[in-house]
Design a protein around this motif. Sequence first.
Motif, mmCIF file in Angstrom:
data_model
loop_
_atom_site.group_PDB
_atom_site.id
_atom_site.type_symbol
_atom_site.label_atom_id
_atom_site.label_comp_id
_atom_site.label_asym_id
_atom_site.label_seq_id
_atom_site.Cartn_x
_atom_site.Cartn_y
_atom_site.Cartn_z
ATOM 1 N N GLU A 84 33.923 70.507 13.131
ATOM 2 C CA GLU A 84 33.540 69.087 13.202
ATOM 3 C C GLU A 84 32.067 68.869 12.872
ATOM 4 O O GLU A 84 31.680 67.813 12.382
ATOM 5 C CB GLU A 84 33.810 68.554 14.622
ATOM 6 N N SER A 85 31.210 69.860 13.187
ATOM 7 C CA SER A 85 29.764 69.722 12.979
ATOM 8 C C SER A 85 29.120 71.094 13.098
ATOM 9 O O SER A 85 29.799 72.071 13.428
ATOM 10 C CB SER A 85 29.165 68.796 14.044
ATOM 11 N N ILE A 86 27.804 71.151 12.854
ATOM 12 C CA ILE A 86 27.112 72.445 12.957
ATOM 13 C C ILE A 86 27.212 72.985 14.380
ATOM 14 O O ILE A 86 27.231 74.195 14.589
ATOM 15 C CB ILE A 86 25.639 72.339 12.486
ATOM 16 N N GLU A 87 27.273 72.103 15.372
ATOM 17 C CA GLU A 87 27.427 72.560 16.761
ATOM 18 C C GLU A 87 28.898 72.826 17.088
ATOM 19 O O GLU A 87 29.245 73.922 17.541
ATOM 20 C CB GLU A 87 26.871 71.519 17.733
ATOM 21 N N ALA A 88 29.736 71.830 16.872
ATOM 22 C CA ALA A 88 31.170 71.974 17.152
ATOM 23 C C ALA A 88 31.824 72.634 15.939
ATOM 24 O O ALA A 88 32.591 72.009 15.198
ATOM 25 C CB ALA A 88 31.786 70.615 17.451
ATOM 26 N N ASN A 89 31.454 73.921 15.742
ATOM 27 C CA ASN A 89 31.875 74.599 14.515
ATOM 28 C C ASN A 89 33.054 75.559 14.727
ATOM 29 O O ASN A 89 33.210 76.542 14.005
ATOM 30 C CB ASN A 89 30.680 75.271 13.832
ATOM 31 N N SER A 90 33.842 75.267 15.737
ATOM 32 C CA SER A 90 35.175 75.860 15.982
ATOM 33 C C SER A 90 35.215 77.325 16.394
ATOM 34 O O SER A 90 36.056 77.700 17.213
ATOM 35 C CB SER A 90 36.109 75.669 14.767
ATOM 36 N N VAL A 91 34.352 78.150 15.800
ATOM 37 C CA VAL A 91 34.410 79.582 16.113
ATOM 38 C C VAL A 91 33.024 80.212 16.230
ATOM 39 O O VAL A 91 32.078 79.769 15.582
ATOM 40 C CB VAL A 91 35.192 80.374 15.026
ATOM 41 N N HIS A 92 32.956 81.239 17.050
ATOM 42 C CA HIS A 92 31.784 82.119 17.091
ATOM 43 C C HIS A 92 32.255 83.505 16.681
ATOM 44 O O HIS A 92 33.358 83.911 17.033
ATOM 45 C CB HIS A 92 31.189 82.201 18.499
ATOM 46 N N GLY A 93 31.416 84.233 15.974
ATOM 47 C CA GLY A 93 31.694 85.637 15.674
ATOM 48 C C GLY A 93 30.417 86.432 15.768
ATOM 49 O O GLY A 93 29.351 85.955 15.345
ATOM 50 N N SER A 94 30.486 87.638 16.312
ATOM 51 C CA SER A 94 29.299 88.492 16.450
ATOM 52 C C SER A 94 28.627 88.681 15.096
ATOM 53 O O SER A 94 29.296 88.787 14.072
ATOM 54 C CB SER A 94 29.696 89.867 16.999
ATOM 55 N N ASP A 95 27.266 88.746 15.104
ATOM 56 C CA ASP A 95 26.542 88.841 13.835
ATOM 57 C C ASP A 95 26.191 90.264 13.426
ATOM 58 O O ASP A 95 25.669 90.482 12.332
ATOM 59 C CB ASP A 95 25.297 87.950 13.851
#
Length: 139
Positions: A108-119
């Motif tokens: 939806e946005s840079i904040e509400a970006n649906s997923v996190h993944g380790s960098d």
Amino acid sequence: ALERTLSILKPDATRRDLTGKINARFEEAGLRIVGQKRVWLSKAQAEKFYEVHKARPFFNDLVGFMISGPVVLQVLEGDNAVARNREIMGATDPSKAEPGTIRRDFAESIEANSVHGSDSLENAAIEIGYFFAGTEIVA
Ligand code: CMP
């Protein structure tokens, strides 16, 4: 090499019942979900998890967002899992993410970006250890 990475389906994804659709993307990309639990994070947990971003202007909003609803915590396993997952998630900002990526298609946005993944592989181990006991990961 066979790797594991931490994935989080964020509150904007659980709110829209996107768990199945996003999980299909992981499995189609060769990432097996070897650990998974749906939880509602506490403020302390979210602050600790995003501690590296503490000085950033978006930190307070980010923590508020991450505790606005349930999340799905996952351990993904596969060949080059860390990079592979970042590839299929797409850029942090969905408007900059490649077509066909999870964030481009669902965020939806840079904040509400649906997923996190380790960098990185190093952070993956730290993040997995933060949320999962060894017995909760079944390869
Ligand atoms: P994530 O990969 O979980 O890591 C940090 C999160 O901060 C990011 O995804 C976004 O959800 C959030 N965020 C909000 N604003 C920004 C921003 N301007 N730059 C980077 N991340 C941001």
